[in-house]
Design a protein around this motif. Structure first.
Motif, short mmCIF file in Angstrom:
data_model
loop_
_atom_site.label_atom_id
_atom_site.label_comp_id
_atom_site.label_asym_id
_atom_site.label_seq_id
_atom_site.Cartn_x
_atom_site.Cartn_y
_atom_site.Cartn_z
N ASN A 130 0.83 -1.21 0.00
CA ASN A 130 0.00 0.00 0.00
C ASN A 130 0.86 1.26 0.00
O ASN A 130 0.49 2.27 -0.62
CB ASN A 130 -0.93 0.00 1.21
CG ASN A 130 -2.30 -0.58 0.88
OD1 ASN A 130 -2.83 -0.37 -0.21
ND2 ASN A 130 -2.88 -1.31 1.83
N PHE A 131 1.99 1.21 0.69
CA PHE A 131 2.88 2.38 0.65
C PHE A 131 3.29 2.66 -0.78
O PHE A 131 3.40 3.83 -1.20
CB PHE A 131 4.11 2.15 1.51
CG PHE A 131 5.09 3.29 1.47
CD1 PHE A 131 4.91 4.40 2.29
CD2 PHE A 131 6.17 3.29 0.59
CE1 PHE A 131 5.79 5.48 2.23
CE2 PHE A 131 7.05 4.36 0.52
CZ PHE A 131 6.86 5.45 1.35
N GLY A 152 -0.90 2.11 -2.94
CA GLY A 152 -2.23 2.24 -2.37
C GLY A 152 -2.84 3.62 -2.51
O GLY A 152 -2.18 4.61 -2.86
N ASP A 153 -4.11 3.69 -2.18
CA ASP A 153 -4.88 4.94 -2.21
C ASP A 153 -4.71 5.65 -0.87
O ASP A 153 -5.07 5.10 0.18
CB ASP A 153 -6.35 4.61 -2.47
CG ASP A 153 -7.22 5.86 -2.60
OD1 ASP A 153 -6.78 6.96 -2.21
OD2 ASP A 153 -8.37 5.72 -3.07
N PRO A 154 -4.19 6.88 -0.87
CA PRO A 154 -3.99 7.58 0.40
C PRO A 154 -5.27 7.79 1.19
O PRO A 154 -5.22 7.94 2.42
CB PRO A 154 -3.39 8.94 -0.04
CG PRO A 154 -2.76 8.65 -1.35
CD PRO A 154 -3.63 7.62 -2.01
N SER A 188 -5.66 4.03 2.92
CA SER A 188 -4.57 3.32 3.59
C SER A 188 -3.66 4.30 4.30
O SER A 188 -3.22 5.29 3.70
CB SER A 188 -3.76 2.51 2.57
OG SER A 188 -2.49 2.16 3.07
N ALA A 196 -0.31 4.35 2.51
CA ALA A 196 -0.35 5.18 1.30
C ALA A 196 -0.42 6.66 1.66
O ALA A 196 0.16 7.51 0.96
CB ALA A 196 -1.55 4.78 0.44
N ARG A 235 3.01 7.84 2.23
CA ARG A 235 3.67 8.13 0.95
C ARG A 235 3.27 9.51 0.45
O ARG A 235 4.11 10.31 0.02
CB ARG A 235 3.30 7.07 -0.09
CG ARG A 235 3.96 7.28 -1.46
CD ARG A 235 3.33 6.40 -2.53
NE ARG A 235 2.00 6.86 -2.91
CZ ARG A 235 0.90 6.12 -2.89
NH1 ARG A 235 0.94 4.86 -2.47
NH2 ARG A 235 -0.25 6.64 -3.26
N PRO A 259 0.64 6.60 -7.10
CA PRO A 259 1.32 5.32 -6.86
C PRO A 259 2.64 5.24 -7.61
O PRO A 259 2.84 5.88 -8.65
CB PRO A 259 0.32 4.28 -7.38
CG PRO A 259 -0.55 5.02 -8.35
CD PRO A 259 -0.64 6.42 -7.82
#
Length: 625
Positions: free
Chosen positions: A317-318, A321-323, A326, A329, A332, A340
């Motif tokens: 997810n990092f 993924g969708d912030p 997650s 995410a 990130r 992504p």
């Protein structure tokens, strides 16, 4: 990356003495799918009862007393240790500490170096003055520096950031980073330091980024993917496994770990830096997740895998993924990257043939959960192919082959017999030794690739290209090697603190990578037991189309080949040739002994070519209207 869709292979081979005639089919059988300078900078994972080891790479300047301590007030929970510097009574002149870097520091007067450190006075004092942050030669010559302010009242940690612009470019690489104070002003006092950092300019100016010369060397290969976090470095023990979340965020919050090869990984090069590097070079990431097995021999019990699978979910997810959905995410995104990263393939473990008996249940639990969570990703198994049988059946495998150069030269047809059942393969050939796979250099182990070993690898790659309908990626391992301190040879690219040494195998990889087609053209098949091998591809993405012919000769005698083409071509072709004597090698003392050379060749629908002994040739022809 060498992906494909194979339907037919080849036609006719006529061999008369050293003359080979190769008939090329004009119809494609299948498309081909498209700089940290300081060592021991934060005293991570060191034993403070062993000061010799704890002070590795550090030395006293002008009599300062140095001790690595377990701080009562650490700079962060991740970094419990600090460097205690006592300025002895009666000191004079500049007194302090020096760091030799990773076996030297390259100093260039045209570069600006970013330097930083944390400091605090464990006992408050009235001192209010400066420290000199600089670069010195090993003989003490001052190469450049700057003054920063220190305060004796600073009893909590404070980070100091500055820049150094050297005034001299020394010939020697044996230079030091130093932090010194006026000994008379601070005589009898103690300063504690933590998390030093020194960076030259980095590739694309990335924070914690890549050394420019190494990055540019790798970029010149036009790579399609990067495998991270790097082979057998996922963990020797469960406690010391690579954990993505310990490699993200401020450097002061990264604890580091003892890596699988015996030295401390600072994790300054963490998952975010790896993924950014992939973007900078337009590469896909083949990312591994820890699979419940530590190389020391521990496998997590079947009923206890849940937290580790969740950590793998968070890691993925990092990356992709969708912030909004997650936390990983969202982390990130908080680092400035809401979109992504280019991750398509995820490996479940690495070399799990070491624990094949437990990989059956570990694979099942990981793949079942991860495939359901990330249906758009592809997942690779890392045990031996189909041994043991894994459920569900892997769609992709990571295959590591540790073999001799002669084995690679003799086994280029290994994938021709693989069943076309929808399974795809990532091939990592590893070629350490012509005589004894795991022996020492004294026993024949190669220190650097030779032209003989590299032509053997090139033959194997001819087979991978021919079978790229099922072999979707291939890479050389290991990638990088510091010539002063290395656990494994040979390597693709070697370096020291100031230079980069691309090997003969590097140039083979580069020649294959930058001369990729998008259609494979069947031709007369090479003799599997022969010494001359070839592959023909077409590049339709350029107009007029290019026909790219790769020819490899694995022996010292020249090989004469004749190509018969079913279409017209312009009358001049470009030749890129890598050739040398059998044991020729690129080394620090002869870094450019073997490099590709350009020439031209008169060609037509039928033309002859003489492949020199021990050579890799790339012939690029242009189709005519």
């Amino acid at each position: 990356m060498l992906p494909i869709l194979l339907t037919s292979l080849a036609l006719l081979c006529v061999s008369v003495k050293s003359q080979i005639t190769i008939v090329v089919n004009g119809t494609a059988s299948h498309p081909i799918p498209s700089t940290l300078l300081l060592q021991n900078r934060a005293f991570q994972m060191v034993d403070t009862t062993d000061q010799t080891t704890a002070l590795n790479a550090w030395h006293s300047v002008n009599g300062a007393q140095l001790t690595v301590i377990e701080e009562t007030v650490p700079v962060s929970s991740a970094l419990p240790n600090a460097l205690s510097v006592v300025i002895p009574s009666g000191s004079s002149g500049q007194v302090g500490v020096g760091n030799e870097g990773y076996f030297g520091i390259k100093v260039n007067s045209s570069d600006t170096y970013n330097a930083s450190f944390f400091y605090r006075f464990p006992v408050a004092s009235s001192f209010n003055g400066t420290a000199t942050v600089g670069l010195q030669s090993s003989t003490g010559d001052f190469l450049g520096g700057t003054n920063v302010t220190l305060s004796g009242s600073q009893t909590s940690w404070l980070q100091v950031n500055t820049t150094i612009r050297p005034t001299i470019t020394p010939d020697s690489l044996t230079n030091n980073f130093t932090v010194t104070v006026d000994g008379a002003e601070l005589a009898g006092q103690t300063i504690n330091f933590a998390m030093f950092s020194l960076f030259p300019p980095t590739f694309k100016n990335r924070p914690n980024g890549m050394r420019i010369d190494i990055a540019e060397t790798l970029s010149a290969m036009a790579p399609s993917f990067f495998r991270l976090p790097g082979g057998n470095n996922l963990g020797q023990t469960v406690a010391t496994r690579w954990q993505w979340n310990n490699t993200v965020g401020p450097l002061v919050d990264r604890p580091g770990r003892v890596g699988d090869w015996g030295y401390v990984n600072t994790d300054g090069l963490g998952i975010f830096e790896y993924l950014t590097w992939c973007e900078d070079l337009n590469m896909q990431a083949i990312m591994a997740v820890w699979s419940g097995f530590a190389l020391g021999g521990t496998s997590i019990a079947e009923d206890d895998l849940g937290p580790y699978i969740q950590q793998a979910i968070d890691q993925i997810n990092f990356a992709v993924g969708d912030p909004a959905e997650s936390d990983a995410a969202a982390l990130r995104a908080s680092l400035g990257h809401p979109d992504p990263f280019p991750v398509v393939h995820v490996e479940i473990g690495n070399e799990d043939f070491f624990a094949a008996d437990t990989y059956t249940y570990r694979w099942n639990q990981y793949i079942t959960t991860l495939q359901a969570t990330f249906p758009n990703l592809s997942f690779l198994a890392t045990s031996d192919t189909f041994n043991p049988i894994l459920i569900p059946n892997p769609a992709e495998w990571d295959i590591h082959v540790y073999q001799t150069p002669s084995w690679f030269a003799e086994n280029s047809f290994i994938y021709d017999g693989f069943e076309r059942n929808g399974t795809h393969y990532f091939e990592v050939p590893i070629s350490p030794n012509p005589d004894d796979l795991f022996g020492t250099p004294a026993d024949g182990r190669l220190t650097f690739p030779t032209i003989q070993s590299s032509t053997g690898e090139a033959v194997f790659m001819i087979g991978l290209e021919r079978n790229s309908d099922i072999v979707f990626a291939a890479s050389y391992a290991p990638l990088l090697n510091h010539v002063v301190n290395s656990q494994w040879t040979p390597n693709l690219v070697s370096f020291d603190s100031g230079n980069v040494y691309p090997s003969t195998s590097y140039y083979v990889q580069q020649l294959f990578s930058v001369n990729r087609g998008d259609e494979y053209l069947p031709s007369t098949l090479p003799d599997a037991d022969g010494t001359t091998f070839w592959s023909v591809v077409r590049k339709t993405s350029v107009v007029p189309n290019e026909i790219i012919i790769k020819v490899v000769n694995t022996v010292g005698a020249v090989s004469n080949v004749t190509f018969q083409l079913p279409f017209s071509v312009e009358d001049t072709a470009t030749v890129q040739l890598l050739t040398g004597a059998e044991t020729d090698s690129n080394t620090p003392t002869a870094p450019k002994m073997v490099t590709p050379q350009l020439s031209s060749l008169v060609v037509g629908e039928t033309f002859a070519y003489t492949a020199p002994g021990f050579s890799v040739s790339i012939l690029t022809l242009i189709t005519s209207a």
